[in-house]
Motif scaffolding. Sequence first.
Motif, PDB file in Angstrom:
ATOM      1  N   GLU A 173      11.811  74.106  35.010  1.00 25.14           N
ATOM      2  CA  GLU A 173      13.227  74.152  35.408  1.00 25.14           C
ATOM      3  C   GLU A 173      13.758  75.575  35.373  1.00 25.14           C
ATOM      4  O   GLU A 173      14.433  76.037  36.310  1.00 25.14           O
ATOM      5  N   ILE A 174      13.463  76.302  34.296  1.00 26.62           N
ATOM      6  CA  ILE A 174      13.964  77.668  34.148  1.00 26.62           C
ATOM      7  C   ILE A 174      13.341  78.581  35.195  1.00 26.62           C
ATOM      8  O   ILE A 174      14.024  79.399  35.824  1.00 26.62           O
ATOM      9  N   ALA A 175      12.020  78.438  35.397  1.00 29.28           N
ATOM     10  CA  ALA A 175      11.325  79.291  36.370  1.00 29.28           C
ATOM     11  C   ALA A 175      11.847  79.053  37.787  1.00 29.28           C
ATOM     12  O   ALA A 175      12.042  80.006  38.553  1.00 29.28           O
ATOM     13  N   GLU A 176      12.078  77.799  38.139  1.00 30.57           N
ATOM     14  CA  GLU A 176      12.554  77.485  39.485  1.00 30.57           C
ATOM     15  C   GLU A 176      13.995  77.937  39.691  1.00 30.57           C
ATOM     16  O   GLU A 176      14.382  78.303  40.801  1.00 30.57           O
ATOM     17  N   HIS A 177      14.790  77.911  38.609  1.00 29.81           N
ATOM     18  CA  HIS A 177      16.169  78.375  38.720  1.00 29.81           C
ATOM     19  C   HIS A 177      16.202  79.894  38.917  1.00 29.81           C
ATOM     20  O   HIS A 177      17.070  80.414  39.625  1.00 29.81           O
TER      21      HIS A 177
END
Length: 261
Positions: A173-177
């Motif tokens: 989630e963090i990487a894609e954001h």
Amino acid sequence: ENANYKYLYYALKNAKIPNTGYNRHFKWLKNIQINYPAVEKQAEIVAILDKVSSVIRKREDELSVLDDLIKARFVEMFGDPIQNPKKYQINQLSDYIISLTSGSRGWAQYCVEDGNEWFITIKNVKNCGIITDSMQSINAPDNAEAKRTKVKEGDLLISITADLGRTGVVTKEIAEHGAYINQHLSCVRIDREVLNPLFVAHYMETPAGKEQFMAKNQSAVKAGLNFNSIHSLRVMVPPMEEQTEFIDFVYQVDKSKFSFP
């Protein structure tokens, strides 16, 4: 007699305190404007917030118990991490590091209220995880420095100043954001065929890991780690299937953290 002291407490606790020097905090306290409704209304608000605070404290206690459960499971599976009774290999982290970098300064100019990416600071990294609900939003520049400090899924973050040795692993989630680290964090990219980054994070949070961070602290006045210190950290290396079994347990416990009765 017209001010409920607990109403004042909650008002100040939720006020936006400026990030300024010590003396300016006193000036801010003298000048702050607080809305005081009737005494009866203040008491009503305090009663509601007291109940909310009680619920929050109980929930924090529950989360602490779940964190202790993960620590107990670690010892159950791998033994005391300092004594290493199962005789797992203990190798330098450098044997498994693919890349290592730290964040950069001067990002205040990119911080905005409605930014499309995140800026990860040391306060976001805790207990092997990364807290996103208080993440600073930014509009990152399109330059080499931003590319260098942008995190990827599975990156291990370690605090290298102040509160040394706090760990967290970047989620999908963090990487894609889209997220970037500041200068107080190192980003360690590990060979995931041999070591699970989340296992490494949990190992570093054990007494065996904490001891190393204390020993490598470069100054009694100002805490700090350099890249050589990160490279020389030693880590237990159990078989990958055992690491995976432990991480599966961690994921199950984490689900319980978000399952409210």
